[in-house]
Design a protein around this motif. Sequence first.
Motif, PDB file in Angstrom:
ATOM      1  N   ASP A  94       0.814  -1.220   0.000  1.00 56.19           N
ATOM      2  CA  ASP A  94       0.000   0.000   0.000  1.00 56.19           C
ATOM      3  C   ASP A  94       0.846   1.268   0.000  1.00 56.19           C
ATOM      4  OD1 ASP A  94      -2.981  -1.011   0.434  1.00 56.19           O
ATOM      5  OD2 ASP A  94      -1.680  -2.234   1.710  1.00 56.19           O
ATOM      6  N   GLY A  96       0.407  -4.529  -3.691  1.00 59.31           N
ATOM      7  CA  GLY A  96      -0.863  -3.966  -4.115  1.00 59.31           C
ATOM      8  C   GLY A  96      -1.126  -2.551  -3.633  1.00 59.31           C
ATOM      9  N   GLY A 116      -3.660  -4.418  -6.807  1.00 57.03           N
ATOM     10  CA  GLY A 116      -4.515  -4.043  -5.685  1.00 57.03           C
ATOM     11  C   GLY A 116      -5.856  -3.560  -6.175  1.00 57.03           C
ATOM     12  N   HIS A 120      -2.849  -9.068  -2.200  1.00 56.19           N
ATOM     13  CA  HIS A 120      -3.212  -7.749  -1.682  1.00 56.19           C
ATOM     14  C   HIS A 120      -4.269  -7.835  -0.579  1.00 56.19           C
ATOM     15  CE1 HIS A 120      -3.955  -3.527  -1.375  1.00 56.19           C
ATOM     16  NE2 HIS A 120      -5.214  -3.667  -1.759  1.00 56.19           N
ATOM     17  N   HIS A 149      -3.810  -4.144   2.228  1.00 55.33           N
ATOM     18  CA  HIS A 149      -5.137  -3.613   1.931  1.00 55.33           C
ATOM     19  C   HIS A 149      -5.811  -2.880   3.088  1.00 55.33           C
ATOM     20  CE1 HIS A 149      -9.067  -3.196   0.129  1.00 55.33           C
ATOM     21  NE2 HIS A 149      -9.635  -4.001   1.001  1.00 55.33           N
TER      22      HIS A 149
END
Length: 237
Positions: A43, A88, A122, A149, A163
């Motif tokens: 992220d 992701g 993602g 992800h 995530h």
Amino acid sequence: MAAGLRLEKTHKHPTLMLAGETLVLDLCGGLWLPEHRTLIVSDLHLEKGSSYAARSGQFLPPYDTRETLACLHEAVVRHDPARVVALGDSFHDARGPDRMEPGDRAMVAALQEGRDWVWIAGNHDAAVNEGLGGRYADALTLGGLVLRHEPSPEPVPGEIAGHLHPCGKVAMRGRAVRRRCFVTDGSRLVMPAFGAYAGGLNVRDKAIDGLFPGGFTAHLLGDGRVFAIGRAQLARD
């Protein structure tokens, strides 16, 4: 941060075992797999600031990408990984790569040089599949680990996901501290968001808490140490 709390022993970069694999929780928010010479980050949300400006006219300081890449550069220099996995939501939206400054694109290229660089898709950047080097995948298996992800709804031993941007909150003596954290029950692990503008979700929220019905330990990224704190000692927002 530790005052008044019974915390497990803290380390700058603690080591855990997951599915027979060694994981080093890096204070930067990345995960180091020494046996695979692999650095995992999740992220990044690059170009979040420019996304807000393009979509809503809301201007944020346009330095999030540079700051995030600088932190990633420090981790890459320190570990010298053979492989980097971006787990992701590396970009805040699919047009993020188009908005990157030339200097930031050059930094990504320099980080990738001589390494296997894997972009995991993602929910924010699933449409990004070219233009920045490296290779693209929906998931990746390394030894006993499965890297993706979004965490699976049902328990998957050895799963490492992102995530959810977990953060842990500790309340003590009328004060509260809230920090990004790794969350694990010894079977699966959710990583903190690495991006400078990524934000976070309290680990006591049902979206995270529900993934660990038997309880969990949150490894909060503190000042110079990672603090291991059990679920019962963590406060809700």
